[in-house]
Scaffold this active site. Structure first.
Site, mmCIF file in Angstrom:
data_model
loop_
_atom_site.group_PDB
_atom_site.id
_atom_site.type_symbol
_atom_site.label_atom_id
_atom_site.label_comp_id
_atom_site.label_asym_id
_atom_site.label_seq_id
_atom_site.Cartn_x
_atom_site.Cartn_y
_atom_site.Cartn_z
ATOM 1 N N SER A 31 -10.002 -0.443 7.205
ATOM 2 C CA SER A 31 -9.414 -0.164 5.878
ATOM 3 C C SER A 31 -8.689 -1.435 5.230
ATOM 4 C CB SER A 31 -8.263 0.946 5.947
ATOM 5 O OG SER A 31 -9.129 2.254 5.873
ATOM 6 N N LYS B 42 0.825 -1.103 -0.063
ATOM 7 C CA LYS B 42 -0.041 -0.117 0.043
ATOM 8 C C LYS B 42 0.909 1.162 -0.019
ATOM 9 C CE LYS B 42 -3.868 2.056 2.473
ATOM 10 N NZ LYS B 42 -4.660 1.834 3.923
ATOM 11 N N SER C 195 -9.591 1.999 3.177
ATOM 12 C CA SER C 195 -8.861 2.693 2.305
ATOM 13 C C SER C 195 -7.528 1.922 1.590
ATOM 14 C CB SER C 195 -8.055 3.827 2.933
ATOM 15 O OG SER C 195 -7.220 3.176 3.906
#
Lengths: 483, 95
Positions: A175, A76, A151
């Protein structure tokens, strides 16, 4: 060799069916050809990946390979990666080439993994749909008109689309778990402090936690063996031994006590999803578990408490983005204040600005007791609920989300509508507990996630509980049409 | 709880955020909705509840007072918008 799990790929590398360079090239090729449909990567690190793959093959030839050597993964774009742009999905860090590695990245590098690239995300991890990214929204491979969740939506979409076998994510309010649920993946949010936060760009420091996202619990366990552990660079990392998370995956579930919180089966929950969750629970009964209805009465309060605590911490954490030392700086500032204000006004997107303002308001003079202190008191009530229930049962189960993946643009007009998406995931972050989401069925062609919550540092148990389900069912093996 | 234009402008100033004039009404509306959501907390009696700042009520860890950081000034300043002689440059603050 694509469309395999990490464990299967590890076997292929070990048996010499393919090399890490071949595997890496195949993934890079697929990213190049396919990612325009999903926008799941912000940066593809082709050169770095091939270097690491070559090194992995050399290390294997010398007899030095370990469990993860030569396996490609993605990170990420919130994990600082030395020499690589680390943007956190923000214009503010669009020009930021990280001068150091996050501990998680450093550990994966040391374990011999190959970094394919950095995945798209909601700006500074603030969002539940990946629509707040400066680099444009990510699309769900199961239906490209829908969001992948957020997210960590880029990580989820990349895995679901077969562009990487696994990826790292972070979870401040859901997330990892919510995008895992939306994209038919296995995601684990560890206990607060289990995985180092060093070099993981901070959103809300008392809630943030990194974790693995993959197809199976077995893969997540392999990743946890690398990620977990004490870090002198993160004073909140837990000083506890790390077990071998793959060792007890097959332990029988006979006598496992499962609690079903009645608040998780409320009117908010899509009825078709409720049926799938109940079916999954019956599968656990067949595996030897016993079921008990339990109550987490303060579940609904996790939304207001979270939307004070997280923005308050964010408003403080994000004060570092001032245009002075790194990142974006506005053109021709006329004085220092103008530079701060325009740098931040131009560099941050609207959701980030909203949360900074909510946090600033909550912490401003005269409001502290009514908001921040109150939210922290409610945080304790939520924790006490969990402690009570987890003294009676081994794990808690319920849905990860109230609905399956929603359409792009469907929840962007009213932030509160988007915030309610997180109702079943926020409470764990407030309590600091570990939780997983695993695939448990489909509704109208969209994946549904089963959430499994355990006691502090019970990741090994959660992975065991998830793995046994995946041995008995094949939901986690389903792929989007055409893949 | 409804915020007006002045409230939003004051908060934005405290947070050092420039907000476009045209965007203020939308922020006022969004922030008011968020504060309404947050307002649900006020109905709960928490008078005897100790606030929870950290899941384990942890305290800061201590370590031996030894130098562990290397001097990496040039490396770290390589990503700065403007530097000179090892210093970060900002617009003039003293006339």
């Amino acid at each position: 060799m694509l469309n395999k799990t990490l464990a299967e790929l590890a076997k292929g590398l070990e048996q010499g069916e393919f090399s890490s360079v071949e595997l890496t090239q195949a993934y890079l090729e697929r990213i190049k050809n396919e990612d325009s449909k999903y926008n799941s990567f912000i940066t593809v690190t082709e050169e770095l990946a091939l270097q690491q793959a070559t090194a992995a093959d050399t290390s294997r030839a010398a007899g030095n390979a370990t469990a993860m050597t030569g396996l490609p993964i993605a990170h990420k774009d919130i994990f600082c990666t030395e020499g690589v742009r680390t943007s956190a999905g923000s214009k503010m860090l669009d020009n930021f080439i990280s001068p150091y590695d996050a501990t998680v990245v450093r550990k994966f590098n040391a374990a011999g993994t190959v970094t394919l690239g950095k995945t798209n995300m909601d700006e500074f991890a603030m969002g539940s749909s990946n629509e707040s990214s400066f680099y444009g929204p990510t699309r769900n491979p199961w239906d490209t008109d829908r969001v992948p969740g957020g997210s960590s939506g880029g990580s989820a979409a990349a895995i679901a689309a077969g562009l990487t076998p696994a990826a790292t994510g972070t979870d401040t309010g859901g997330s990892i778990r919510q995008p895992a649920a939306f994209c038919n993946l296995t995601g684990l949010k560890p206990t607060y402090g289990r995985v180092s936060r060093y070099g993981m760009i901070a959103y809300a420091s008392s809630l943030d936690q990194g974790g693995p996202m993959a197809h199976t619990a077995e893969d997540a366990a392999m990743m946890m063996n690398v990620m977990a552990g004490t870090d002198p660079l993160d004073s909140t990392s837990a000083e506890r031994n790390v077990p071998d998370y793959t060792a007890n995956l097959d332990a029988p579930l006979t006598g496992l006590k499962i609690g079903l919180p009645k608040e998780f089966f409320s009117a908010r929950l899509d009825p078709a999803m409720a049926t799938l969750i109940q079916t999954a629970v019956k599968e656990y009964e067949a595996l030897g578990a016993t079921i008990k209805e339990v109550s987490l009465p303060n579940t609904a309060l996790s939304v207001p408490a979270y939307y004070i605590i997280a923005p308050a911490e964010a408003s403080s954490n994000l004060s570092r983005f001032d245009g002075v030392r790194y990142g974006y700086r506005c053109e021709d500032p006329k004085d220092l204040e103008d530079m701060y204000k325009r740098t931040r006004g131009e560099g941050f997107g609207s959701e980030v600005k909203r949360r900074i303002m909510v946090g600033t308001y909550a912490l401003s003079e005269g409001f502290y007791d009514a908001y921040y202190k109150k939210a922290q008191q409610i945080r304790r009530l939520i924790q006490q609920d969990f402690i009570r229930v987890l003294s009676e049962v081994d794990v808690i189960m319920g849905p990860t989300t109230p609905t399956p993946a929603f359409k792009l643009g469907e929840k962007t007009s009213d932030p509160v509508d988007m915030y309610m998406e997180d109702i079943f995931t926020l409470s764990l972050n407030l309590a600091g507990l570990p939780g997983m989401s695993i695939p448990c069925g489909m509704t109208n062609g969209l994946p549904v996630g089963l959430q499994i919550i355990g006691n502090y540092f019970a990741e090994e148990k959660l992975l065991n509980v998830a793995h046994k389900f995946q041995q008995a069912t094949d939901w986690h093996t389903l792929k989007p049409a055409g893949l | 709880m409804a915020l007006n234009r002045t409230d939003v402008e004051k908060i934005a100033h405290l947070a050092r955020l420039q907000i476009d004039d045209n965007d203020v009404p939308e922020y006022a509306q969004n922030l008011s909705n968020i504060l309404d959501l947050i307002g649900q907390m006020q109905n709960i009696d928490t008078s005897d509840i100790e606030p929870l700042a950290h899941p384990f009520d942890a305290v800061q860890r201590l370590r031996a007072d030894k130098i562990t950081e290397l001097n990496q000034r040039e490396h770290l300043q390589s990503v700065a918008p403007a530097v000179a002689n090892g210093l970060f440059l900002v617009p003039k603050v003293i006339e």
